[in-house]
Design a protein around this motif. Structure first.
Motif, PDB file in Angstrom:
ATOM      1  N   VAL A 272       0.835  -1.207   0.000  1.00 54.31           N
ATOM      2  CA  VAL A 272       0.000   0.000   0.000  1.00 54.31           C
ATOM      3  C   VAL A 272       0.865   1.251   0.000  1.00 54.31           C
ATOM      4  CG1 VAL A 272      -1.654   1.340   1.374  1.00 54.31           C
ATOM      5  CG2 VAL A 272      -1.975  -1.124   1.083  1.00 54.31           C
ATOM      6  N   LEU A 273       1.906   1.263   0.822  1.00 50.74           N
ATOM      7  CA  LEU A 273       2.787   2.433   0.905  1.00 50.74           C
ATOM      8  C   LEU A 273       3.559   2.643  -0.395  1.00 50.74           C
ATOM      9  CD1 LEU A 273       4.052   1.839   4.530  1.00 50.74           C
ATOM     10  CD2 LEU A 273       2.825   3.863   3.777  1.00 50.74           C
ATOM     11  N   GLU A 274       4.016   1.557  -1.012  1.00 52.81           N
ATOM     12  CA  GLU A 274       4.721   1.707  -2.282  1.00 52.81           C
ATOM     13  C   GLU A 274       3.805   2.238  -3.367  1.00 52.81           C
ATOM     14  OE1 GLU A 274       6.399  -2.135  -3.022  1.00 52.81           O
ATOM     15  OE2 GLU A 274       8.347  -1.552  -2.222  1.00 52.81           O
ATOM     16  N   ARG A 275       2.535   1.925  -3.285  1.00 48.35           N
ATOM     17  CA  ARG A 275       1.579   2.408  -4.275  1.00 48.35           C
ATOM     18  C   ARG A 275       1.204   3.863  -4.046  1.00 48.35           C
ATOM     19  NH1 ARG A 275      -4.148  -0.141  -3.554  1.00 48.35           N
ATOM     20  NH2 ARG A 275      -4.105   1.423  -1.884  1.00 48.35           N
ATOM     21  N   ASP A 276       1.004   4.254  -2.777  1.00 45.80           N
ATOM     22  CA  ASP A 276       0.426   5.564  -2.485  1.00 45.80           C
ATOM     23  C   ASP A 276       1.407   6.567  -1.894  1.00 45.80           C
ATOM     24  OD1 ASP A 276      -1.970   4.523  -3.364  1.00 45.80           O
ATOM     25  OD2 ASP A 276      -2.657   3.970  -1.365  1.00 45.80           O
ATOM     26  N   ALA A 277       2.507   6.106  -1.277  1.00 46.97           N
ATOM     27  CA  ALA A 277       3.479   7.033  -0.682  1.00 46.97           C
ATOM     28  C   ALA A 277       4.860   6.389  -0.709  1.00 46.97           C
ATOM     29  CB  ALA A 277       3.082   7.393   0.742  1.00 46.97           C
ATOM     30  N   PRO A 278       5.434   6.200  -1.897  1.00 51.01           N
ATOM     31  CA  PRO A 278       6.703   5.471  -1.990  1.00 51.01           C
ATOM     32  C   PRO A 278       7.861   6.139  -1.276  1.00 51.01           C
ATOM     33  CG  PRO A 278       6.125   6.503  -4.089  1.00 51.01           C
ATOM     34  CD  PRO A 278       4.933   6.625  -3.211  1.00 51.01           C
ATOM     35  N   ASP A 279       7.755   7.432  -0.988  1.00 49.17           N
ATOM     36  CA  ASP A 279       8.835   8.124  -0.285  1.00 49.17           C
ATOM     37  C   ASP A 279       8.704   8.036   1.229  1.00 49.17           C
ATOM     38  OD1 ASP A 279       6.496   9.635  -0.464  1.00 49.17           O
ATOM     39  OD2 ASP A 279       7.576  11.531  -0.163  1.00 49.17           O
ATOM     40  N   LYS A 280       7.658   7.391   1.723  1.00 45.32           N
ATOM     41  CA  LYS A 280       7.421   7.305   3.172  1.00 45.32           C
ATOM     42  C   LYS A 280       7.206   5.865   3.622  1.00 45.32           C
ATOM     43  CE  LYS A 280       5.456  11.944   3.739  1.00 45.32           C
ATOM     44  NZ  LYS A 280       5.740  12.408   2.372  1.00 45.32           N
ATOM     45  N   VAL A 281       7.820   4.921   2.920  1.00 46.80           N
ATOM     46  CA  VAL A 281       7.593   3.512   3.246  1.00 46.80           C
ATOM     47  C   VAL A 281       8.116   3.182   4.637  1.00 46.80           C
ATOM     48  CG1 VAL A 281       8.183   1.141   2.622  1.00 46.80           C
ATOM     49  CG2 VAL A 281       7.554   2.769   0.843  1.00 46.80           C
ATOM     50  N   ALA A 282       9.383   3.513   4.910  1.00 50.62           N
ATOM     51  CA  ALA A 282       9.972   3.183   6.212  1.00 50.62           C
ATOM     52  C   ALA A 282       9.247   3.901   7.347  1.00 50.62           C
ATOM     53  CB  ALA A 282      11.455   3.540   6.223  1.00 50.62           C
ATOM     54  N   LEU A 283       8.832   5.145   7.101  1.00 53.55           N
ATOM     55  CA  LEU A 283       8.088   5.888   8.120  1.00 53.55           C
ATOM     56  C   LEU A 283       6.760   5.209   8.423  1.00 53.55           C
ATOM     57  CD1 LEU A 283       7.583   8.332   9.931  1.00 53.55           C
ATOM     58  CD2 LEU A 283       6.799   9.589   7.907  1.00 53.55           C
ATOM     59  N   GLY A 284       6.050   4.798   7.377  1.00 54.04           N
ATOM     60  CA  GLY A 284       4.765   4.129   7.586  1.00 54.04           C
ATOM     61  C   GLY A 284       4.912   2.810   8.308  1.00 54.04           C
ATOM     62  N   ILE A 285       5.930   2.018   7.920  1.00 53.91           N
ATOM     63  CA  ILE A 285       6.159   0.729   8.582  1.00 53.91           C
ATOM     64  C   ILE A 285       6.499   0.941  10.056  1.00 53.91           C
ATOM     65  CG2 ILE A 285       7.669  -1.275   8.677  1.00 53.91           C
ATOM     66  CD1 ILE A 285       5.732  -1.428   6.378  1.00 53.91           C
ATOM     67  N   SER A 286       7.341   1.943  10.341  1.00 53.49           N
ATOM     68  CA  SER A 286       7.702   2.225  11.736  1.00 53.49           C
ATOM     69  C   SER A 286       6.488   2.675  12.537  1.00 53.49           C
ATOM     70  CB  SER A 286       8.782   3.310  11.789  1.00 53.49           C
ATOM     71  OG  SER A 286       9.991   2.849  11.238  1.00 53.49           O
ATOM     72  N   GLY A 287       5.620   3.468  11.904  1.00 48.45           N
ATOM     73  CA  GLY A 287       4.407   3.908  12.587  1.00 48.45           C
ATOM     74  C   GLY A 287       3.502   2.747  12.946  1.00 48.45           C
TER      75      GLY A 287
END
Length: 398
Positions: free
Chosen positions: A132-147
């Motif tokens: 989902v993050l790679e599709r919609d926010a590829p520049d915030k993948v690590a941030l989203g996973i950490s969240g």
């Protein structure tokens, strides 16, 4: 570009909000059951020490095997949402029956089947989030996973205390019934709130032929050594927690309840640090943050190994929290970046490192009981340092 970003933001929020609730549900269910499993088997099931030990070994082994098979299968077709629903349903069945069954062999059968399948929820949820993050926010993948990892940590902060209240009110029947309810909520979230995400696109070779689905982006030996390094660094997480009450009372001559205060302080520090490291990963390379976190772990365990007072334990929790936040929060993204077309397999490789590390910690705790609990933290420092060295050597070899 601005309009595309605007369109992506609501879609990302619609996906991450239910995912956050799913992580919360799964985290609470595991936090309710995990800390009291040995007590449940000893008191409610009347299992012997050998039977308890066999149960505690068979359960994580079955979970590792089940998650590995499901992880390989999950990357072949766009079925990750269905796997999340199946995992929640399996957890509902396993813990629901455990609420009323008190036969050891039936419970062992449930643990290595239904509960083992439910164990795939953790890696599959992160794999789904990655897509989902790679599709919609590829520049915030690590941030989203950490969240999302922070949400799971929050569940573990509240879960054991909630379990103690429920245990006092209704015993283990209520404990497992509540866990079953949480798994049921996770399945319903997947059924009614999540959309299926497509499998990663199959790249083409220079000649125009598609890359075979089973061909990994990173050599297998690199993946196995990296997973082994994480196992070495995850083992101290279990060993240090198990040894802490004994270390405080036997080596520092303190009170046993101090261990709860020390561990609680670390948990409180982990949550903002996970978010901070996730945000920092948008500007600093993931590997550098991970290696800095591993160094913090080496420093923390070495400090505790030579400590002579309780104050050092409290002061060292900042280093401990940095280590745990980096390994637990960024390690998932680190493995996923090695297998961008196989997020299920990558996340499973990482998540399996924790139960394998916990199994490694068991005999090391036994050795520490014979030679003093200070040795446990010497071993923790060595394991953490060895894991860091393996990561560095593998990265250089790549």
């Amino acid at each position: 570009m601005a309009q595309e970003t605007t369109r992506r933001t609501p879609r990302l929020a619609r996906a991450l909000i239910p995912l956050g609730l799913l992580f919360l549900s799964v985290g609470i269910s595991t936090a309710l059951v995990g800390p009291f499993l040995s007590l449940f088997l000893s008191t409610e099931v009347d299992a012997s020490p050998v039977m308890v030990a066999a149960f505690l070994v068979a359960s994580p082994v079955a979970s590792v095997l089940g998650s590995t098979v499901i992880g390989r299968f999950s990357d072949r077709r766009p079925i990750r949402r269905l796997l999340l629903i199946a995992g929640g349903t399996a957890g509902l069945i396993g813990t629901g029956l455990t609420a009323v069954v008190r036969d050891y062999w039936i419970l062992l059968g449930l643990s290595v089947t239904a509960v083992a399948v439910a164990g795939s929820l953790f890696p599959q949820s992160f794999a789904y989030a990655r897509q989902v993050l790679e599709r919609d926010a590829p520049d915030k993948v690590a941030l989203g996973i950490s969240g999302l990892r922070t949400v799971f940590s929050l569940a573990w902060v509240a879960g054991p205390a909630l379990a103690a209240v429920i245990l006092g009110a209704g015993g283990f029947t209520w404990i497992y019934a509540t866990a079953a309810l949480m798994y049921g909520i996770a399945a319903l979230i997947g059924l009614f709130w999540l959309d299926e995400v497509p499998a990663p696109a199959v790249p083409q070779r220079s000649a125009g032929d598609p890359v075979p689905l089973d061909e990994l982006e990173t050599p297998r030996w690199v993946l196995l050594l990296t997973a082994g390094a994480f196992t070495l660094m995850q083992a101290p997480l279990t060993l240090s927690v198990q040894a802490m009450p004994f270390f405080i009372t036997d080596e520092l001559h303190g009170r046993v309840n101090t261990a709860g205060l020390v561990l609680g302080l670390c948990a409180a520090l982990e949550i903002p640090l996970m978010l901070a490291l996730g945000a920092l990963s948008t500007r600093v390379r993931l590997g550098r943050l991970l290696f800095a976190g591993a160094l913090s772990g080496v420093a923390y365990y070495a400090l505790i190994a030579v400590s002579t007072n309780i104050a050092t334990l409290f002061g060292g929790q900042l280093l401990n929290a940095v280590f745990i936040s980096a390994i637990s929060g960024l390690g998932i993204s680190y493995m996923q970046e090695m297998l961008p077309r196989h997020p299920g397999r990558a996340t499973t490789l990482f998540s399996n490192s924790f139960p394998l590390g916990a199994m490694l910690a068991g005999p090391l705790l036994g050795i520490s009981q014979q030679f003093g609990y200070r040795l446990a933290y010497v071993l923790c420092a060595f394991l953490c340092f060895a894991g860091l060295v393996v990561l560095l050597l593998v990265r250089r070899a790549r």
